[in-house]
Design a protein around this motif. Structure first.
Motif, short mmCIF file in Angstrom:
data_model
loop_
_atom_site.label_atom_id
_atom_site.label_comp_id
_atom_site.label_asym_id
_atom_site.label_seq_id
_atom_site.Cartn_x
_atom_site.Cartn_y
_atom_site.Cartn_z
N THR A 62 17.72 -17.70 15.69
CA THR A 62 18.73 -18.57 16.27
C THR A 62 18.69 -19.92 15.57
N THR A 63 19.67 -20.75 15.86
CA THR A 63 19.67 -22.11 15.34
C THR A 63 18.81 -22.96 16.27
N ALA A 64 17.73 -23.51 15.71
CA ALA A 64 16.83 -24.37 16.47
C ALA A 64 16.11 -25.28 15.50
N ALA A 65 16.06 -26.56 15.80
CA ALA A 65 15.42 -27.53 14.91
C ALA A 65 13.91 -27.51 15.10
N CYS A 66 13.21 -27.22 14.02
CA CYS A 66 11.74 -27.22 14.05
C CYS A 66 11.23 -28.65 14.13
N PRO A 67 10.36 -28.95 15.10
CA PRO A 67 9.84 -30.31 15.22
C PRO A 67 8.87 -30.70 14.10
N GLU A 68 8.41 -29.74 13.31
CA GLU A 68 7.46 -30.02 12.24
C GLU A 68 8.14 -30.25 10.88
N CYS A 69 9.07 -29.35 10.50
CA CYS A 69 9.63 -29.43 9.14
C CYS A 69 11.15 -29.63 9.11
N ALA A 74 14.96 -20.37 13.57
CA ALA A 74 13.70 -19.97 14.19
C ALA A 74 13.84 -18.58 14.80
N TYR A 75 12.73 -17.83 14.76
CA TYR A 75 12.65 -16.59 15.52
C TYR A 75 12.43 -16.99 16.98
N TRP A 76 12.85 -16.14 17.92
CA TRP A 76 12.62 -16.46 19.31
C TRP A 76 12.29 -15.21 20.11
N TYR A 77 11.56 -15.40 21.20
CA TYR A 77 11.27 -14.32 22.15
C TYR A 77 11.00 -14.93 23.51
N MET A 78 11.14 -14.13 24.54
CA MET A 78 10.93 -14.57 25.91
C MET A 78 9.65 -13.94 26.43
N GLN A 79 8.91 -14.71 27.25
CA GLN A 79 7.68 -14.18 27.83
C GLN A 79 7.49 -14.76 29.22
N GLN A 80 7.07 -13.91 30.15
CA GLN A 80 6.79 -14.35 31.52
C GLN A 80 5.37 -14.89 31.56
N ILE A 81 5.21 -16.19 31.73
CA ILE A 81 3.87 -16.77 31.74
C ILE A 81 3.53 -17.43 33.07
N ARG A 82 4.51 -17.51 33.95
CA ARG A 82 4.28 -18.11 35.27
C ARG A 82 4.49 -17.03 36.32
N ARG A 90 10.90 -19.41 26.86
CA ARG A 90 11.40 -19.03 25.54
C ARG A 90 10.51 -19.66 24.47
N PHE A 91 10.00 -18.82 23.57
CA PHE A 91 9.16 -19.29 22.48
C PHE A 91 9.94 -19.22 21.17
N CYS A 97 7.99 -22.78 8.23
CA CYS A 97 6.57 -23.18 8.30
C CYS A 97 5.78 -22.41 9.36
N GLU A 98 6.46 -21.57 10.14
CA GLU A 98 5.86 -20.74 11.20
C GLU A 98 5.25 -21.57 12.33
N HIS A 99 5.68 -22.82 12.47
CA HIS A 99 5.27 -23.63 13.63
C HIS A 99 5.82 -22.97 14.88
N LYS A 100 5.01 -22.96 15.95
CA LYS A 100 5.42 -22.31 17.20
C LYS A 100 5.56 -23.37 18.29
N TRP A 101 6.67 -23.31 19.05
CA TRP A 101 6.86 -24.19 20.17
C TRP A 101 7.60 -23.44 21.26
N ARG A 102 7.66 -24.03 22.44
CA ARG A 102 8.32 -23.35 23.56
C ARG A 102 9.34 -24.24 24.22
N GLU A 103 10.26 -23.57 24.91
CA GLU A 103 11.31 -24.27 25.65
C GLU A 103 11.28 -23.72 27.07
N ASP A 104 10.93 -24.54 28.03
CA ASP A 104 10.92 -24.11 29.43
C ASP A 104 12.23 -24.44 30.08
#
Length: 106
Positions: A62-69, A74-82, A90-91, A97-104
């Protein structure tokens, strides 16, 4: 592998019989049927292929601005963590650069 006709448990071989350890059911072994069975001993180990450098991670992009580079993909996937009644997280993983971040969801 054989299963018990009475209780469904896995049978073990004892001489010329298959025997159920749970209920005691017994049946004679069939050499022809056993020869056709695939065992883990008869399987060959396949070639191991290293895909760590592969570009496609099998994830959607998807289109997403990497905070590092500052890359914009970015690749994205959803995960139930709560808790189950909370929304998924959403991760994102930068395609450069393969930096990983999440969007809650808030």
């Amino acid at each position: 592998m054989e299963f018990c006709d009475d209780c469904g448990s896995m049978l073990k071989t004892e001489g010329d019989k298959w025997v159920c350890g749970s209920c005691g059911f017994e049946k004679l072994r069939d050499e022809a049927a056993e020869a056709a069975m695939v065992t883990t001993e008869g399987q060959e180990e396949g070639e191991i292929i290293d895909i760590s450098d592969a570009e496609d991670k099998g994830l959607p992009t998807t289109t997403a601005a990497c905070p590092e580079c500052d890359n914009d993909r970015a690749y994205w996937y959803m995960q139930q963590i709560r808790a189950a009644d909370e929304s998924e997280t959403r991760f994102f993983v930068c395609t450069e650069c393969e930096h990983k971040w999440r969007e809650d969801d808030h």
